[in-house]
Design an enzyme around this catalytic site. Structure first.
Site, mmCIF file in Angstrom:
data_model
loop_
_atom_site.group_PDB
_atom_site.id
_atom_site.type_symbol
_atom_site.label_atom_id
_atom_site.label_comp_id
_atom_site.label_asym_id
_atom_site.label_seq_id
_atom_site.Cartn_x
_atom_site.Cartn_y
_atom_site.Cartn_z
ATOM 1 N N HIS A 1 20.065 -40.999 23.137
ATOM 2 C CA HIS A 1 19.132 -40.816 22.346
ATOM 3 C C HIS A 1 19.111 -39.022 22.111
ATOM 4 O O HIS A 1 18.737 -38.335 22.774
ATOM 5 C CB HIS A 1 17.695 -41.199 22.771
ATOM 6 C CG HIS A 1 16.476 -40.934 21.813
ATOM 7 N ND1 HIS A 1 15.383 -40.129 21.972
ATOM 8 C CD2 HIS A 1 16.304 -41.500 20.688
ATOM 9 C CE1 HIS A 1 14.745 -40.402 20.982
ATOM 10 N NE2 HIS A 1 15.043 -41.223 19.983
ATOM 11 N N TYR B 1 15.536 -25.944 18.831
ATOM 12 C CA TYR B 1 15.341 -24.660 18.253
ATOM 13 C C TYR B 1 16.252 -23.642 19.197
ATOM 14 O O TYR B 1 15.735 -22.593 19.558
ATOM 15 C CB TYR B 1 13.951 -24.083 18.073
ATOM 16 C CG TYR B 1 13.375 -24.840 16.854
ATOM 17 C CD1 TYR B 1 13.915 -24.660 15.627
ATOM 18 C CD2 TYR B 1 12.262 -25.705 17.062
ATOM 19 C CE1 TYR B 1 13.211 -25.613 14.551
ATOM 20 C CE2 TYR B 1 11.628 -26.496 16.303
ATOM 21 C CZ TYR B 1 12.135 -26.228 14.789
ATOM 22 O OH TYR B 1 11.568 -27.105 13.856
ATOM 23 N N HIS C 1 13.751 -42.060 11.640
ATOM 24 C CA HIS C 1 14.442 -43.252 12.127
ATOM 25 C C HIS C 1 14.600 -44.264 11.233
ATOM 26 O O HIS C 1 15.466 -45.192 11.456
ATOM 27 C CB HIS C 1 13.592 -43.654 13.095
ATOM 28 C CG HIS C 1 13.470 -42.987 14.481
ATOM 29 N ND1 HIS C 1 12.405 -41.930 14.596
ATOM 30 C CD2 HIS C 1 14.224 -42.764 15.757
ATOM 31 C CE1 HIS C 1 12.542 -41.347 15.660
ATOM 32 N NE2 HIS C 1 13.547 -41.857 16.361
ATOM 33 N N CYS D 1 12.560 -21.191 8.259
ATOM 34 C CA CYS D 1 12.815 -22.236 9.319
ATOM 35 C C CYS D 1 14.123 -21.936 9.717
ATOM 36 O O CYS D 1 15.241 -21.707 8.937
ATOM 37 C CB CYS D 1 13.002 -23.579 8.355
ATOM 38 S SG CYS D 1 13.125 -24.911 9.580
ATOM 39 N N ARG E 1 6.900 -26.926 6.541
ATOM 40 C CA ARG E 1 7.639 -27.844 7.877
ATOM 41 C C ARG E 1 6.687 -28.149 8.847
ATOM 42 O O ARG E 1 6.036 -27.405 9.602
ATOM 43 C CB ARG E 1 8.464 -26.726 8.641
ATOM 44 C CG ARG E 1 9.442 -27.063 9.907
ATOM 45 C CD ARG E 1 10.098 -28.355 9.478
ATOM 46 N NE ARG E 1 11.167 -28.836 10.749
ATOM 47 C CZ ARG E 1 10.843 -29.830 11.195
ATOM 48 N NH1 ARG E 1 9.798 -30.778 10.907
ATOM 49 N NH2 ARG E 1 11.733 -30.225 12.424
#
Length: 483
Positions: free
Chosen positions: A55, A335, A79, A199, A152
């Protein structure tokens, strides 16, 4: 955003299979590897025991063990794509009895009270909401208007009553303190800075062009520049009794945006950044002379200038001074940057530090890629933005009109920051005669900061599985057409 595919339609070309029927109580018994990890989606039952390690979102999938996927997928609408349903169908083992299906589908949408957004924004995901402005208008304003500042969000936008809001402060060497919004606005000097937020996934779409990565398909505009006002974090920590000889290493932040289990978004920064006299870390309550918009953290957010946007926690609810960095998923398992050789089969998030300061960056905002120019134009004006993390000042932007064979120096906006406090971007432009002997042009820009950091020329050597930190040369191809 494409319509959600129906799982049953993905099986129409497969041989019809008869599946056993299970009750919700039977599914609920399967929550561990030993018993098998089962989940449901709509009317179907799936055994995902062998998928957990695969996953991409880590072990967060275990939160749905023994229950329905809907509450979690409504939180993360990424998803709801065809390839995800195709993967899920491989693990189907049965069906729910009809009387249990309605229980699964009747889920309250956690995004039902989201704020209104400007229609010019290009939406990358609806739930959670993530969007960027058209790149062509990004460099029209030194201060990015609040309405088109990139958004974001990782979770639903919380509704916060400013009169009931409380900021909790605790941790190493501190007395536990609770402050109202009014306290923060009146007990501490108001400090104002102009700072760019970017970002980590800005320009991810270019990395997807090399090889597919996991994450939102950001273009060139997951960045913006604003004037932020609020109290200095260092003043607030001093008020909370932070000793001068503190041996803590990190300051953790938690927001009021929470997932279905009640876990908040969190992040942390090194305490040296939080306490530096020239660090300018703010608990901001204003953005461009207005109260923070809901999408940008109303009523309070952290602004950590020079640092990746993910650490600028919105809807700030809690500050913890600690010897350890935040244990949040977004600090520990996201990140972070990796070698191009690392993939999802061998990635070890513990082997890489969390992204803090961002590298030198520049982008062409005009002309647009694949734009057609008329040959009777006398000149061409190339525009863009440039910025470097850590307070490093952009000192030069080089522009090429012939694919990098020759270069010219662009004009930079006249903003002279203090040494080490170059928090804001610089807008740049170059106006030159339009070449008359070319039909196709590749325009390139690259920036240099005052530490002489430069951008890499191509994407492939900096490709990584999360698609972060793309600061390669910005390239635009245009065609010159005769009338």
């Amino acid at each position: 955003m494409e319509a959600e595919p129906k799982p049953e339609t993905l099986l129409k070309n497969k041989a019809q299979t008869s599946y056993p029927v299970y009750t919700r109580q039977e599914v609920a018994k399967h929550k561990t590897v030993e018993s098998g990890i089962w989940v449901t989606y709509k009317s179907d039952v799936y055994d995902i025991t062998n998928f957990v390690e695969l996953h991409p979102g880590g072990d967060k999938i275990l939160l749905a063990a023994g229950g329905a996927l809907e509450p979690f997928w409504s939180m993360y609408a990424v998803h709801k794509q065809k390839h995800v349903f195709e993967i899920l169908e491989e693990y189907k083992i049965g069906e729910l009895r009809p009387e249990d299906v309605q229980e699964t589908c009747d889920v309250t949408d956690p995004y039902r009270k989201e704020p209104l957004r400007h229609p010019a924004l290009k939406v990358n995901s609806l739930k959670p909401f993530n969007a960027e402005p058209p790149v062509q208008i990004l460099s029209e304003n030194y201060l990015t208007p609040n309405e088109i500042f990139f958004i974001r969000n990782h979770l639903p936008v919380p509704e916060v009553d400013p009169k009931q809001f409380r900021l909790n402060i605790e941790g190493e060497g501190l007395k536990s303190v609770q402050l109202t919004l009014r306290d923060i606005q009146t007990k501490f000097p108001k400090h104002t800075i102009t700072a760019t937020l970017q970002c980590a996934g800005n320009r991810r779409s270019e990395m997807n062009g090399v090889r597919q990565v996991k994450g939102l398909n950001w273009g060139l505009a997951a960045i913006g520049n604003a004037k932020w006002a609020g109290a200095k974090l260092s003043d607030v920590l001093k008020y909370a009794g932070l000793p001068e000889d503190i041996d803590a290493k990190h300051v953790q932040f938690e927001g009021l945006d929470k997932d279905i289990t009640g876990s908040p978004y969190g992040a942390s920064i090194p305490i040296r950044k939080a306490l530096a006299k020239d660090g300018d870390v703010l608990l901001a309550y204003e953005m461009n002379n207005e109260p923070l918009p809901r999408d940008h953290g109303f009523p309070l957010r952290v602004i950590v200038p020079g640092v990746v946007g993910a650490r600028n926690v919105k809807w700030l609810n809690k500050i913890v001074v600690s010897k350890e960095e935040s244990k949040s998923h977004w600090q520990v398992n996201d990140y972070k940057g990796f070698s191009p050789s690392v993939d999802w089969d061998n990635v070890d998030f513990n082997s890489a530090p969390a992204i803090q300061e961002l590298p030198i960056q520049s982008v062409i905002t005009a002309p647009s890629n694949d734009e057609h120019l008329n040959s009777d134009m006398n000149e061409i004006t190339v525009k863009g933005y440039a910025w470097s993390g850590g307070g490093r000042e952009v000192i030069r932007v080089d522009v090429s009109l012939d694919g990098g064979q020759t270069w010219r120096v662009a004009d930079l906006s006249e903003v002279k920051p203090n040494e080490g406090q170059a928090w804001a971007w610089k807008l740049w432009q170059l106006t030159v005669p339009l070449p008359k002997d070319q039909k196709n042009m590749e325009i390139i820009c690259k920036a240099v900061d005052n530490q002489y950091n430069v951008q890499p020329d191509t994407v492939a050597p900096i490709w990584n599985l999360r698609g972060v930190l793309n600061n390669s040369w910005s390239r635009v191809k245009v065609t010159i057409k005769s009338k």
